[in-house]
Design a protein around this motif. Structure first.
Motif, short mmCIF file in Angstrom:
data_model
loop_
_atom_site.label_atom_id
_atom_site.label_comp_id
_atom_site.label_asym_id
_atom_site.label_seq_id
_atom_site.Cartn_x
_atom_site.Cartn_y
_atom_site.Cartn_z
N HIS A 143 -14.37 26.61 42.05
CA HIS A 143 -12.94 26.64 41.76
C HIS A 143 -12.29 27.96 42.12
CE1 HIS A 143 -13.62 23.10 38.96
NE2 HIS A 143 -12.62 22.72 39.73
N GLN A 144 -13.10 29.02 42.26
CA GLN A 144 -12.53 30.33 42.59
C GLN A 144 -11.86 30.32 43.96
OE1 GLN A 144 -15.34 33.58 41.96
NE2 GLN A 144 -16.10 32.61 40.09
N GLY A 183 -12.74 34.69 28.34
CA GLY A 183 -12.44 33.27 28.24
C GLY A 183 -13.53 32.37 28.79
N ILE A 184 -13.13 31.16 29.16
CA ILE A 184 -14.10 30.13 29.57
C ILE A 184 -14.69 30.41 30.94
CG2 ILE A 184 -12.99 28.35 28.17
CD1 ILE A 184 -11.65 27.30 30.70
N GLY A 185 -14.06 31.29 31.71
CA GLY A 185 -14.57 31.59 33.04
C GLY A 185 -14.20 30.53 34.07
N GLU A 234 -17.52 34.24 35.76
CA GLU A 234 -18.73 33.48 35.50
C GLU A 234 -18.44 32.54 34.34
OE1 GLU A 234 -23.44 34.27 34.39
OE2 GLU A 234 -22.17 35.93 35.07
N VAL A 235 -18.80 31.29 34.50
CA VAL A 235 -18.51 30.28 33.47
C VAL A 235 -19.12 30.71 32.14
CG1 VAL A 235 -18.89 27.89 32.78
CG2 VAL A 235 -18.36 28.42 35.17
N GLY A 236 -18.26 30.68 31.12
CA GLY A 236 -18.69 31.03 29.77
C GLY A 236 -18.66 32.50 29.46
N LYS A 237 -18.40 33.35 30.48
CA LYS A 237 -18.43 34.80 30.26
C LYS A 237 -17.12 35.49 30.61
CE LYS A 237 -23.43 35.29 30.80
NZ LYS A 237 -24.52 36.03 31.46
#
Length: 364
Positions: free
Chosen positions: A303-304, A296-298, A344-347
């Motif tokens: 934010h984690q 998904g978008i990661g 990871e964002v995007g991964k």
């Protein structure tokens, strides 16, 4: 003016009153002088802390282990130095709880603190009751949050199916049976939630989800059926790599946790990408570990740290309440486990649930 004999007589009388007080006090009390020597103790203190008459006059540190509270000398010294009363709840090494009060013993004529009187009141039962009440309140809140969250999905599915039925043309009527199945499935899911609430209501008002031997693959299949509409709509691919499947846990709680993770994995995958979800399981050092990985978008690193907080939203543009990850964390941590995320964002993201003692059969 008093004569010497009268002064001696008065001191003897005062000492007898003090002896009488200590002998008849029903709570554990100690008198420790300014040199940290034990001067007196009450019979309950003798019984509670296994004190002996020969301890009187000796340095307190010689029998500090009897009190099973390592910092008691530091607390006494602080009161002697400050002249201020110290009141605190303490837990001794034998897991008992006491309300400990340390009162300075002032000699007004010399304006000094010549020692302290230490009082212990056993509050173990009270603390246990408070912890049980706190646990009950937490379970009630978790139950209400779970019901509110679990019922939202079938309601959304009902609404979407009804809207699609309204738009069906005569040429599209072959889709009607599938939409009707979605309606029936959503109604069944809502019934399950309501029935669960009813069972809880008549089980002494507690979230009585007991641990039992369950099969992880069966739980995942149940979640798949519940999310069948979303899976079909997004053509989501769910891959299982389960090395171990049997564990002891509350069926409803584990189902709720996996439902939220799989639902999020689908929901937070961009519309131009096919959701791919990999679910793995293994036993490691007697812990049962479940991992749900998506594409998904990661989640950004900042934010984690906050995603497991209540009402925390990953993306305000995507429908949701911000309760799902909070529920997962509450369910797992209340059972002594942990939830961690790697992303990871995007991964995509990978959520790991670690369940403690899930291989041990619960005692009846």
């Amino acid at each position: 003016m008093l004569s010497t004999n009268e002064k001696i007589s008065e001191l003897i009388e005062l000492n007898e009153e003090l002896e009488n007080y200590f002998s008849n006090t029903i709570i554990p009390q100690l008198f420790v002088d300014a040199n940290l020597r034990l001067r007196k103790f009450t019979p309950p203190a003798m019984k509670q802390f296994t004190l002996k008459e020969e301890f009187i006059g000796k340095p307190f540190e010689e029998f500090i282990d009897n009190f099973r509270y390592p910092t008691i000398i530091e607390n006494i010294s602080a009161v002697i130095e400050s002249g201020e009363i110290l009141e605190k709840e303490i837990q001794t090494t034998d897991m008992k709880w006491y309300q400990m009060n340390i009162l300075p013993y002032h000699i007004k004529s010399k304006n000094i603190t010549n020692g302290v009187i230490v009082t212990f009141v056993d509050i173990t039962l009270r603390i246990r009751d408070l912890k049980e009440q706190e646990k009950m309140i937490a379970e009630h809140e978790l139950l209400l949050d779970t019901i509110a969250h679990d019922i939202q999905n079938p309601i959304n599915c009902l609404g979407l199916s009804i809207e699609l039925i309204k738009r069906l043309s005569n040429e599209q009527m072959e889709k009607f049976p599938r939409l009707l199945n979605n309606l029936e499935g959503s109604l069944e899911n809502m019934k399950d939630v309501v029935n669960g609430l009813s069972e809880t209501r008549f089980s002494r008002n507690t979230y009585n989800a007991t641990d039992e031997l369950i099969d992880l693959e069966n739980i995942i299949e149940d979640v798949r059926l519940t999310l069948s509409f979303q899976i079909l709509e997004r053509n989501a691919k769910i891959t299982l790599e389960l090395h171990d499947t049997q564990l002891y846990f509350a069926r409803r709680k584990l189902r709720s946790a996996l439902f939220n993770l799989i639902n999020n994995a689908i929901k937070y995958t961009p519309l131009d990408k096919t959701p791919e979800i990999i679910i793995t399981s293994k036993v490691e050092h007697e812990d049962f570990i479940i991992c749900v990985k998506d594409n998904g978008i990661g989640i950004s690193e900042e934010h984690q740290e906050t995603i497991f907080k209540k009402f925390e939203r990953l993306n305000p543009d995507i429908e949701g309440t911000g309760v799902g990850l909070y529920l997962i964390n509450s369910i797992v941590t209340s059972a002594g486990g942990s939830v961690t995320v790697s992303s990871e964002v995007g991964k995509g993201s990978s959520f790991e649930i670690k369940l403690k003692d899930a291989l041990k059969q619960p005692q009846s």
